[in-house]
Design an enzyme around this catalytic site. Structure first.
Site, short mmCIF file in Angstrom:
data_model
loop_
_atom_site.label_atom_id
_atom_site.label_comp_id
_atom_site.label_asym_id
_atom_site.label_seq_id
_atom_site.Cartn_x
_atom_site.Cartn_y
_atom_site.Cartn_z
N GLY A 68 0.82 -1.21 0.00
CA GLY A 68 0.00 0.00 0.00
C GLY A 68 0.86 1.26 0.00
O GLY A 68 0.53 2.24 -0.67
N ASN A 97 -7.39 4.18 9.39
CA ASN A 97 -6.92 2.91 9.95
C ASN A 97 -7.04 2.87 11.47
O ASN A 97 -7.17 1.80 12.05
CB ASN A 97 -5.47 2.64 9.53
CG ASN A 97 -4.59 3.86 9.66
OD1 ASN A 97 -4.88 4.91 9.10
ND2 ASN A 97 -3.51 3.73 10.41
N SER A 139 -4.00 -2.71 -0.34
CA SER A 139 -2.88 -3.52 0.14
C SER A 139 -3.37 -4.93 0.43
O SER A 139 -4.37 -5.11 1.15
CB SER A 139 -2.32 -2.88 1.41
OG SER A 139 -1.35 -3.73 1.98
N GLY A 140 -2.64 -5.93 -0.08
CA GLY A 140 -3.09 -7.31 0.05
C GLY A 140 -3.26 -7.77 1.49
O GLY A 140 -4.23 -8.45 1.83
N HIS A 141 -2.32 -7.39 2.36
CA HIS A 141 -2.33 -8.00 3.69
C HIS A 141 -3.42 -7.45 4.61
O HIS A 141 -3.58 -7.90 5.74
CB HIS A 141 -0.95 -7.91 4.35
CG HIS A 141 -0.51 -6.58 4.85
ND1 HIS A 141 -0.43 -6.28 6.19
CD2 HIS A 141 -0.12 -5.46 4.19
CE1 HIS A 141 0.01 -5.04 6.33
NE2 HIS A 141 0.21 -4.52 5.13
N THR A 157 10.36 -7.88 -11.53
CA THR A 157 9.74 -9.18 -11.77
C THR A 157 8.55 -9.37 -10.83
O THR A 157 8.64 -9.08 -9.63
CB THR A 157 10.78 -10.31 -11.57
OG1 THR A 157 11.85 -10.05 -12.47
CG2 THR A 157 10.19 -11.68 -11.84
N CYS A 198 2.12 1.12 13.20
CA CYS A 198 3.40 1.76 12.87
C CYS A 198 3.85 2.69 13.98
O CYS A 198 5.03 2.95 14.12
CB CYS A 198 3.26 2.55 11.58
SG CYS A 198 2.56 1.58 10.29
N1 PLP Z 1 -2.64 3.14 4.19
C1 PLP Z 1 -3.36 2.75 5.24
C2 PLP Z 1 -4.66 3.44 5.53
C3 PLP Z 1 -2.91 1.71 6.05
O1 PLP Z 1 -3.65 1.32 7.10
C4 PLP Z 1 -1.68 1.08 5.74
C5 PLP Z 1 -1.15 0.01 6.62
O2 PLP Z 1 -1.44 -0.04 7.79
C6 PLP Z 1 -0.98 1.52 4.60
C7 PLP Z 1 -1.48 2.55 3.86
C8 PLP Z 1 0.31 0.89 4.21
O3 PLP Z 1 0.11 -0.36 3.61
P1 PLP Z 1 1.33 -1.39 3.50
O4 PLP Z 1 1.55 -1.94 4.86
O5 PLP Z 1 0.86 -2.42 2.52
O6 PLP Z 1 2.49 -0.63 2.99
#
Ligand code: PLP
Length: 392
Positions: free
Chosen positions: A71, A150, A198-200, A236, A324
């Protein structure tokens, strides 16, 4: 003991169906999709199949989907692409409550000489729309505003913002990392120019992201090298993760509505029980416009980190602020931007649920939380006189 995992806005479990789909590409089918031979070349078609599934979740065209590494890369690329495509414009607009993937990138641009406007929010986390639209001028290259926060789960009125910015001819990017797979996203109806996933965050693995770029939008690649992704993102391909993400999007599209309803029921159960049995507790954010899986609560007079550590002893995983920022003990920039009182910011924790949570798990949290809060307040210099939890 399996943890009671209520930290799904930080990351999610890879769905078993996703893992099954990925495994052959981590074992026997390890070729390079750019190869001329069939062994590698067949993977190209699999990637295109995954691209269709991602596009389907967004009601977009497969050509509008670019696979990235995460992301953060999608967010950085979107903003950078806009300012590179419009080199004479030196103004960027974002909000004070973005994820660091956007916030810190915009601060970086400010240090490079760009003018950056950070739009404020009110104490419910709602965006100051007047401030936003008054900030747009002829020098504005791009506006980047998250779909859903988030930390609090608060959803911004992205459709309205996108429409107004379209009328004014300004490029608009939305970070939909927390909305993807939780809210319906229909890009035929939603006139954004770029959107990140974002996949995860939706039961695919870490290390795979998506940038949607509407057809006709000027685009300038950020990662430069080979011809992959039609020259829009070199490197790749992460074949197994792309295929996993395709499966995750297929599952999300199929079960989105029923999952959202079930998650809201669990979230409401947790919130209302905790508000009832823990004094001096509050919910942070606009409860009318929120992700169905997220609740951010403050328990006054104690530290969120202390609550997390005690919950951890019961095998319960939650978070304080965003993943984070936890670890730094820095109070959440989101809650501070909302003007939440200092004591409440420090006592805040976030529960974020997923399709894998059960009512028994939620009831376990409801059972242990009052004791945890009471105990911590006993040790808190401010907390003693506030204890009114019934003894267990
Ligand atoms: N944007 C938001 C709103 C998020 O919550 C996050 C991850 O917590 C990200 C971006 C970043 O995504 P990634 O961990 O895939 O870099």
């Amino acid at each position: 003991m399996n943890p009671i995992y209520l930290d799904n806005n930080a990351t999610t479990r890879v769905a078993p169906e996703v893992l099954d789909e990925m495994l052959p590409y981590l074992q026997d089918l390890y070729g390079n999709p750019s190869s001329m031979h069939t062994f590698g070349g067949q993977l190209y078609r699999k990637i295109e199949g995954a691209r269709e599934k991602v596009a389907n979740l967004l009601n977009a065209h497969p050509e509008e989907i670019i696979f990235t590494s995460c992301g953060t890369e999608s967010d950085n690329t979107a903003i950078m692409s806009a300012i590179e495509s419009l080199p004479r414009r030196k103004h960027v607009i974002t909000t004070r409550v973005e994820h660091p993937a956007v916030l810190n990138f915009c601060r970086h641009l400010a240090r490079k000489g760009y003018r950056v406007t950070f739009v404020p929010v009110n104490n419910l986390g709602q965006l100051d729309m007047d401030f936003l639209f008054k900030s747009v001028d002829d020098d504005t290259a791009v506006v980047s505003i998250m779909y859903a926060n988030n930390e609090t789960g608060v959803i911004f009125p992205i459709a309205e913002i996108a429409q107004k910015l379209k009328e004014r001819g300004v490029l608009f990017h939305t970070d939909a990392v927390q909305a993807g797979g939780k809210l319906p996203l229909d890009l035929k109806e939603l006139p954004v120019d770029m959107l990140s996933l974002s996949g995860h965050k939706l039961h695919a693995p870490k290390g795979i992201g998506v940038l949607y770029v509407r057809r006709g939008t000027r685009f300038s690649p950020y990662v430069i090298g080979g011809h992959q992704e039609r020259g829009r993102r070199a490197g790749t391909e992460n074949v197994a993760s792309i295929i996993g993400l395709g499966k995750a999007c297929e599952l999300a599209a199929k079960f989105l509505h029923e999952e959202a309803t079930a998650l809201k029921v669990l979230c409401d159960r947790l919130e209302s029980a905790l508000l009832k049995c823990c004094p001096d507790a509050r919910i942070n954010g606009d409860i009318e416009n929120r992700l169905p899986n997220t609740t951010n609560m403050s328990f006054e007079y104690i530290e969120g980190e202390a609550i997390l550590l005690r919950l951890n002893e019961f095998g319960i995983c939650a978070s304080s602020g965003s993943a984070c920022t936890s670890g730094s003990l820095e109070p959440s920039h989101v809650l501070r931007a909302m003007g939440i009182p200092y004591t409440a910011v420090h006592g805040s924790i976030r529960f974020s649920l997923s399709r894998y949570n059960t009512q028994q798990e939620i009831d376990k949290v409801i059972e242990v939380m009052p004791g945890v809060i009471r105990e911590l307040r006993e040790y808190s210099p401010f907390g003693r006189e506030k204890i009114v939890c019934p003894p267990q």
